[in-house]
Write an enzyme that holds these catalytic residues in place. Structure first.
Site, PDB file in Angstrom:
ATOM      1  CG  HIS A 153      -0.265   0.320   2.502  1.00  0.00           C
ATOM      2  ND1 HIS A 153       0.345  -0.647   3.254  1.00  0.00           N
ATOM      3  CD2 HIS A 153      -0.075   1.485   3.178  1.00  0.00           C
ATOM      4  CE1 HIS A 153       0.873  -0.100   4.342  1.00  0.00           C
ATOM      5  NE2 HIS A 153       0.641   1.187   4.311  1.00  0.00           N
TER       6      HIS A 153
HETATM    7  C1  UD1 Z   1      -1.963   5.879   5.525  1.00  0.00           C
HETATM    8  C2  UD1 Z   1      -0.651   6.408   6.076  1.00  0.00           C
HETATM    9  C3  UD1 Z   1       0.409   5.309   5.995  1.00  0.00           C
HETATM   10  C4  UD1 Z   1      -0.069   4.045   6.689  1.00  0.00           C
HETATM   11  C5  UD1 Z   1      -1.414   3.625   6.142  1.00  0.00           C
HETATM   12  C6  UD1 Z   1      -1.957   2.485   6.949  1.00  0.00           C
HETATM   13  C7  UD1 Z   1      -0.270   8.805   5.694  1.00  0.00           C
HETATM   14  C8  UD1 Z   1       0.464   9.808   4.910  1.00  0.00           C
HETATM   15  N1  UD1 Z   1      -0.170   7.538   5.270  1.00  0.00           N
HETATM   16  O1  UD1 Z   1      -1.748   5.570   4.150  1.00  0.00           O
HETATM   17  O2  UD1 Z   1       1.580   5.746   6.669  1.00  0.00           O
HETATM   18  O3  UD1 Z   1       0.870   3.026   6.453  1.00  0.00           O
HETATM   19  O4  UD1 Z   1      -2.342   4.721   6.257  1.00  0.00           O
HETATM   20  O5  UD1 Z   1      -2.905   1.737   6.240  1.00  0.00           O
HETATM   21  O6  UD1 Z   1      -0.914   9.146   6.663  1.00  0.00           O
HETATM   22  N2  UD1 Z   1      -9.116   4.863   1.198  1.00  0.00           N
HETATM   23  C9  UD1 Z   1     -10.365   4.300   1.128  1.00  0.00           C
HETATM   24  N3  UD1 Z   1     -10.992   3.990   2.303  1.00  0.00           N
HETATM   25  C10 UD1 Z   1     -10.455   4.215   3.518  1.00  0.00           C
HETATM   26  C11 UD1 Z   1      -9.187   4.805   3.568  1.00  0.00           C
HETATM   27  C12 UD1 Z   1      -8.518   5.108   2.411  1.00  0.00           C
HETATM   28  O7  UD1 Z   1     -10.906   4.086   0.054  1.00  0.00           O
HETATM   29  O8  UD1 Z   1     -11.080   3.893   4.543  1.00  0.00           O
HETATM   30  C13 UD1 Z   1      -8.399   5.156  -0.072  1.00  0.00           C
HETATM   31  C14 UD1 Z   1      -8.686   6.547  -0.624  1.00  0.00           C
HETATM   32  O9  UD1 Z   1      -8.701   6.456  -2.010  1.00  0.00           O
HETATM   33  C15 UD1 Z   1      -7.463   7.330  -0.183  1.00  0.00           C
HETATM   34  C16 UD1 Z   1      -6.367   6.284  -0.242  1.00  0.00           C
HETATM   35  O10 UD1 Z   1      -7.001   5.081   0.169  1.00  0.00           O
HETATM   36  O11 UD1 Z   1      -7.196   8.419  -1.021  1.00  0.00           O
HETATM   37  C17 UD1 Z   1      -5.193   6.586   0.676  1.00  0.00           C
HETATM   38  O12 UD1 Z   1      -5.616   6.768   2.018  1.00  0.00           O
HETATM   39  P1  UD1 Z   1      -4.742   7.671   3.028  1.00  0.00           P
HETATM   40  O13 UD1 Z   1      -5.316   7.583   4.381  1.00  0.00           O
HETATM   41  O14 UD1 Z   1      -4.532   9.026   2.451  1.00  0.00           O
HETATM   42  O15 UD1 Z   1      -3.338   6.983   2.990  1.00  0.00           O
HETATM   43  P2  UD1 Z   1      -2.956   5.449   3.156  1.00  0.00           P
HETATM   44  O16 UD1 Z   1      -2.390   4.976   1.879  1.00  0.00           O
HETATM   45  O17 UD1 Z   1      -4.087   4.710   3.755  1.00  0.00           O
HETATM   46  N1  UDP Z   2      -3.938  -5.496   8.821  1.00  0.00           N
HETATM   47  C1  UDP Z   2      -5.212  -6.050   8.912  1.00  0.00           C
HETATM   48  N2  UDP Z   2      -5.826  -6.431   7.744  1.00  0.00           N
HETATM   49  C2  UDP Z   2      -5.262  -6.291   6.526  1.00  0.00           C
HETATM   50  C3  UDP Z   2      -3.962  -5.730   6.449  1.00  0.00           C
HETATM   51  C4  UDP Z   2      -3.329  -5.328   7.615  1.00  0.00           C
HETATM   52  O1  UDP Z   2      -5.744  -6.217   9.992  1.00  0.00           O
HETATM   53  O2  UDP Z   2      -5.891  -6.648   5.517  1.00  0.00           O
HETATM   54  C5  UDP Z   2      -3.268  -5.077  10.069  1.00  0.00           C
HETATM   55  C6  UDP Z   2      -1.918  -5.704  10.293  1.00  0.00           C
HETATM   56  O3  UDP Z   2      -2.045  -6.953  10.945  1.00  0.00           O
HETATM   57  C7  UDP Z   2      -1.229  -4.655  11.168  1.00  0.00           C
HETATM   58  C8  UDP Z   2      -1.775  -3.352  10.628  1.00  0.00           C
HETATM   59  O4  UDP Z   2      -2.994  -3.690   9.974  1.00  0.00           O
HETATM   60  O5  UDP Z   2      -1.600  -4.797  12.529  1.00  0.00           O
HETATM   61  C9  UDP Z   2      -0.803  -2.761   9.648  1.00  0.00           C
HETATM   62  O6  UDP Z   2      -1.410  -1.745   8.943  1.00  0.00           O
HETATM   63  P1  UDP Z   2      -0.875  -1.220   7.536  1.00  0.00           P
HETATM   64  O7  UDP Z   2      -0.077  -2.249   6.856  1.00  0.00           O
HETATM   65  O8  UDP Z   2      -2.050  -0.656   6.833  1.00  0.00           O
HETATM   66  O9  UDP Z   2       0.002   0.048   7.969  1.00  0.00           O
HETATM   67  P2  UDP Z   2       1.523   0.273   8.381  1.00  0.00           P
HETATM   68  O10 UDP Z   2       1.834  -0.605   9.532  1.00  0.00           O
HETATM   69  O11 UDP Z   2       2.364   0.014   7.181  1.00  0.00           O
HETATM   70  O12 UDP Z   2       1.569   1.724   8.726  1.00  0.00           O
END
Ligand code: UD1
Ligand code: UDP
Length: 353
Positions: A203
């Site tokens: 992601h």
């Molecule tokens: C964010 C964090 C990242 C973390 C990740 C955990 C920042 C800059 N990034 O990245 O460090 O590892 O969360 O998962 O804060 N979206 C949906 N539904 C949701 C949430 C997101 O559709 O519930 C989609 C939207 O298109 C959105 C994109 O995901 O634009 C990115 O979401 P965003 O929260 O901006 O960043 P993450 O990639 O989730």
């Molecule tokens: N996770 C989850 N379901 C998924 C993918 C991840 O429950 O489909 C959990 C995972 O076990 C961990 C956390 O989400 O506890 C990690 O989140 P993510 O990889 O989105 O973010 P990061 O740690 O890279 O910021």
């Protein structure tokens, strides 16, 4: 003590679950959800499975560019912080929600405690790296998962209020892997045999926002000989759908899974391929070899221990690692003893005396 906790993204719900449970035994918590993650499978499922209390406030900020998203959080948080007058603001990790919480608190001169402080990738192109650095530099208390983070902070001149407490994600893994063993039926549902599949998550902006790079990764997964289970982050799913990509037989793309199913998938996988921070650590604690699909990692201890191989996304390197990566027999204890939350609360109490 009144502690105002800011969460917003999936990994923060896991971390806050571990700390909230201990915190609420003696103190008052005001829980603020920024709404950065909002799909049921990215938010509600964690509150349900980890028994996290309903947020007192949901800012419903949703998705947007970095500045708008962070700015909206700042605007919506300020009146809440002013009204609640917490003794501490607690923030986790490195997301935009983390930075917004820390900035709002510091502007109002409310002390901030940063959990998972001192992590560095040394890659400033990562939005998370900027969030970490800025959050660390405005925090009063910095809770580090291991000694390396203390050293990273020292090199930036941050030495006061720094404590090694271990990793609250380990607290959560210890508590919830037993629950997952009891409740998860994911292997049966997907028709998987333990140790006969690979688990993947991707992601990171650097991997998914560039369509060519994302398609390369997907095609590499499709070309592997083993089953690849890939719960797909919504950011990634949007791109996959837009590209009209159709997966090979072995590649199981699915909506994100809940935390309990995820732990069970991690524990039983032969190997994990990921660009997630949390998943790299969980792989380590379960003793599942991990291949990191990035050029660097913050979790260098797992690499030094020989259980995490940082390979980037080039096809040849991934295929070679999947075939040949074999960690050593030993796996040193990393990131604490599962009592990080207790240690954090004790430090907060000491500071308030
Ligand atoms: C964010 C964090 C990242 C973390 C990740 C955990 C920042 C800059 N990034 O990245 O460090 O590892 O969360 O998962 O804060 N979206 C949906 N539904 C949701 C949430 C997101 O559709 O519930 C989609 C939207 O298109 C959105 C994109 O995901 O634009 C990115 O979401 P965003 O929260 O901006 O960043 P993450 O990639 O989730
Ligand atoms: N996770 C989850 N379901 C998924 C993918 C991840 O429950 O489909 C959990 C995972 O076990 C961990 C956390 O989400 O506890 C990690 O989140 P993510 O990889 O989105 O973010 P990061 O740690 O890279 O910021």
């Amino acid at each position: 003590m009144i502690i105002l906790t800011v969460v917003g993204a999936r990994p923060q719900f896991v971390k806050a679950a571990a700390v909230s449970r201990v915190l609420r035994e003696k103190h008052t918590e005001v829980l603020v959800h920024t709404g950065q993650h909002y799909d049921d499978g990215m938010s509600k499922v964690f509150f349900r499975e980890l028994d996290i209390p309903e947020p007192d406030y949901n800012l419903e900020v949703g998705s947007a560019g970095h500045s708008v998203q962070t700015g909206e959080m700042l605007i919506r948080m300020e009146p809440i912080f002013e009204k609640e007058k917490p003794d501490w603001v607690l923030v986790y990790g490195d997301t935009n929600s983390t930075l917004a919480g820390a900035l709002t608190a510091s502007k109002l001169q409310i002390p901030t405690a940063h959990i998972e402080a001192g992590l560095r990738s040394f890659n400033r192109a990562m939005p998370e790296e900027i969030n970490r650095i800025l959050t660390d530099h405005v925090s009063r208390l910095l809770f580090c998962p291991a000694q390396k983070a203390v050293e990273n902070l020292r090199l930036e001149g941050v030495t006061s209020g720094v404590h090694v407490v271990g990793d609250v994600m380990y607290d959560a893994v210890l508590r919830y892997s037993a629950v997952a063993a009891e409740r998860s039926s994911i292997l049966g549902v997907l028709g998987l045999t333990p140790k006969q599949y690979l688990l993947a998550t991707v992601h990171r902006a650097a991997n998914v926002d560039d369509m060519e790079r994302l398609l390369d990764i997907l095609e590499t997964f499709s070309a592997l000989e083993e089953t690849v289970v890939f719960p797909v982050h919504p950011r990634t799913f949007k791109r996959i759908r837009a590209a009209g990509f159709s997966a090979g037989e072995n590649l199981k793309l699915m909506e994100p899974v809940g935390y309990l199913d995820m732990l069970w998938l991690e524990k039983n996988a032969r190997m994990i391929l990921t660009d997630s921070g949390g998943v790299q650590k969980e792989a380590y604690w379960f003793g599942t070899p991990c291949i990191t699909l990035r050029e660097e990692t913050e979790w260098v201890e797992t690499v030094q221990a020989g259980w995490n191989l940082v390979v980037g996304v080039e096809r040849g390197r991934i295929v070679d690692a999947v075939r040949n990566f074999s960690p050593p027999a030993s796996r040193p204890h990393l990131f604490g003893d599962g009592n990080a939350a207790q240690k954090i609360i004790r430090h907060l109490e000491d500071e308030c005396r």
